[in-house]
Design an enzyme around this catalytic site. Structure first.
Site, PDB file in Angstrom:
ATOM      1  N   ASP A 166       0.723  -1.244  -0.071  1.00 56.87           N
ATOM      2  CA  ASP A 166      -0.006  -0.093   0.089  1.00 56.87           C
ATOM      3  C   ASP A 166       0.924   1.333   0.014  1.00 56.87           C
ATOM      4  OD1 ASP A 166      -1.517  -2.339   0.548  1.00 56.87           O
ATOM      5  OD2 ASP A 166      -2.666  -1.142   2.156  1.00 56.87           O
ATOM      6  N   GLU A 395       2.286  -9.331  11.877  1.00 58.37           N
ATOM      7  CA  GLU A 395       1.837  -8.949  10.671  1.00 58.37           C
ATOM      8  C   GLU A 395       3.170  -8.529   9.761  1.00 58.37           C
ATOM      9  OE1 GLU A 395      -0.768  -5.764  10.507  1.00 58.37           O
ATOM     10  OE2 GLU A 395      -0.755  -5.849   8.218  1.00 58.37           O
TER      11      GLU A 395
HETATM   12  C1  DGY Z   1      -5.803  -1.989   4.600  1.00 62.96           C
HETATM   13  O1  DGY Z   1      -7.118  -2.065   4.843  1.00 62.96           O
HETATM   14  O2  DGY Z   1      -4.820  -1.887   5.288  1.00 62.96           O
HETATM   15  C2  DGY Z   1      -5.715  -3.069   3.484  1.00 62.96           C
HETATM   16  O3  DGY Z   1      -4.314  -3.100   3.018  1.00 62.96           O
HETATM   17  C3  DGY Z   1      -6.386  -2.445   2.226  1.00 62.96           C
HETATM   18  O4  DGY Z   1      -6.600  -3.671   1.554  1.00 62.96           O
END
Ligand code: DGY
Length: 424
Positions: A166, A395
């Protein structure tokens, strides 16, 4: 004498299964109860990969439920909202999409679903499973070529969330090039002060939300978004997984006795590989980078996405030698391999701007083995295990100290731990 290492591994494997079972809903697994309470596209694929050798029935269900959410046109959404749980933004009402009564998002993610389906099929030999998922897998790859490529070879994304990475520093320039305007929304992801410092910034979120709203306003029409979307990027990681997906779909076509389809997908993989080598290789930094179709420029960020080209067997032998040096000199310089990014914007604790992720480690190690670089692959696998055994199924992890970050009891860290420590 008791073998502590084996005992530790056995204990951890039991814990990994416990994480996956407790995150399991009806036919699918959520990535984590704290941050991601629905089904995510590439998360499900990694989860199925890890479950293939341990709980094959659950692995098959995982992929069948994901494939069932494929849109008529072939888009496989990045989130499937099987329930209307609260506490996540952007939730179903923000997307406004319905697929046969199930709400989904309106963007996709790298097509890991195909390599995962191949793994599950090879572990089970279940032809009924293959017959069930194959049509959706093929429709999805056809969609990438038809709707998401300027040249039928290199594929593009139209949202940073589609890359899975992201807030990679690679997206800063294309995101800075457009004005998101006044965007009102409330984030739900900063559940604690610690998490707030590790998640993407508000600057990023303004642009994420603006891209979602304008794509929805365009009725998710890919042809018109190709003209109007301010973020169109040929991402190195998505392309690597896409090429591998084409190869793997060819292998699945052979298993179904369909040689014509096998040839089509093998040719697609070759065509894409060649174009990627040409457009995304950056000689100066010795890695693959992404390409900004709006700004018409390479996005020169040294990130794990470039190394992932190995997973698609994209590098020529010469590029491979150079890439191996980049991995050794830039990425192995940290205590734990493989940081998601090394460069000026490096931040060891923030999401995709430095931390180690178990899924990208898995992709790079798999690719290295394809090139016979088992020593490098072993180092990466060892670091993944070391991180999980020390910190639990976090994570992501700080590459300097190894400290666990993000949410805990994260499904793909558990699933890939099972894969790394199982019979391979
Ligand atoms: C989040 O919500 O952080 C996800 O990566 C978007 O898919």
């Amino acid at each position: 004498m008791r073998d502590d290492r084996t005992t530790d591994t056995a204990t951890r494997r039991t814990e990994a299964l416990d994480v996956l079972r407790s995150n399991r809903a009806e036919g699918y697994t959520i990535p984590s109860a704290t941050l991601y309470p629905f089904q995510w596209n590439w998360d499900s694929a990694f989860i199925a990969l890890g479950l293939a050798g341990v709980e094959p029935e659950a692995a098959k269900e995982e992929l069948k439920s994901l494939c069932a959410a494929t849109w008529e046109n072939g888009l496989l959404p990045h989130i499937v909202f099987h329930t209307d749980a609260e506490g996540y933004f952007p939730g179903p009402e923000e997307w406004g999409v319905d697929v046969d009564g199930v709400a989904t998002s309106g963007i996709t993610q790298p097509p890991m679903v195909v390599p995962a389906a191949r793994r599950v099929y090879e572990a089970t030999g279940d032809d009924d499973f293959l017959d069930c998922v194959y049509p959706a897998l093929e429709r999805h790859l056809e969609w990438w070529v038809r709707e998401r490529s300027f040249d039928d070879a290199v594929v593009y994304v139209r949202h940073p969330w589609e890359t899975g990475m992201d807030d990679s520093p690679a997206w800063t320039e294309p995101l800075a090039a457009f004005d998101p305007g006044e965007v009102e929304y409330e984030r739900e992801d900063r559940k604690s002060d610690e998490l707030a410092d590790q998640r993407p910034s508000d600057w990023d979120y303004d642009r994420y939300v603006s891209l979602v709203r304008s794509a929805r306003a365009a009725d998710w029409d890919e042809r018109s978004l190709r003209e109007s979307c301010p973020f169109l990027v040929e991402d190195a990681l998505t392309n690597a997984i896409f090429v591998r997906a084409c190869d793997d779909l060819a292998a699945l076509s052979v298993a179904r006795g369909d040689d014509t389809a096998a040839t089509t997908w093998r040719e697609q993989a070759d065509r894409s590989r060649e174009a990627i080598r040409d457009r995304l290789w950056d000689e100066e930094s010795g890695t693959f980078v992404s390409y900004d179709r709006v700004g018409d420029r390479k996005l020169e960020a040294n990130s794990v996405a470039g190394l992932a080209a190995l997973f698609g067997e994209i590098p020529t032998n010469e590029q491979f030698e150079r890439l191996r040096r980049t991995l050794r000199d830039d990425f192995f310089a940290h205590e734990f391999a493989v940081p998601s990014y090394v460069g000026e914007a490096f931040d060891p604790d923030r999401y995709w701007r430095g931390p180690v992720w178990i899924n990208t480690n898995w992709l790079v190690a798999d690719g290295l083995r394809r090139y016979g670089a088992t020593d490098f692959a072993d180092r990466i696998d060892r670091d993944s295990r070391r991180l999980v055994e020390r910190e639990g199924f976090r994570e992501y992890f700080n590459p300097e100290t190894g400290a666990g970050r993000g949410s805990d009891r994260f499904s793909w860290s558990a699933a890939l731990y099972l894969e790394l420590t199982g019979d391979r």
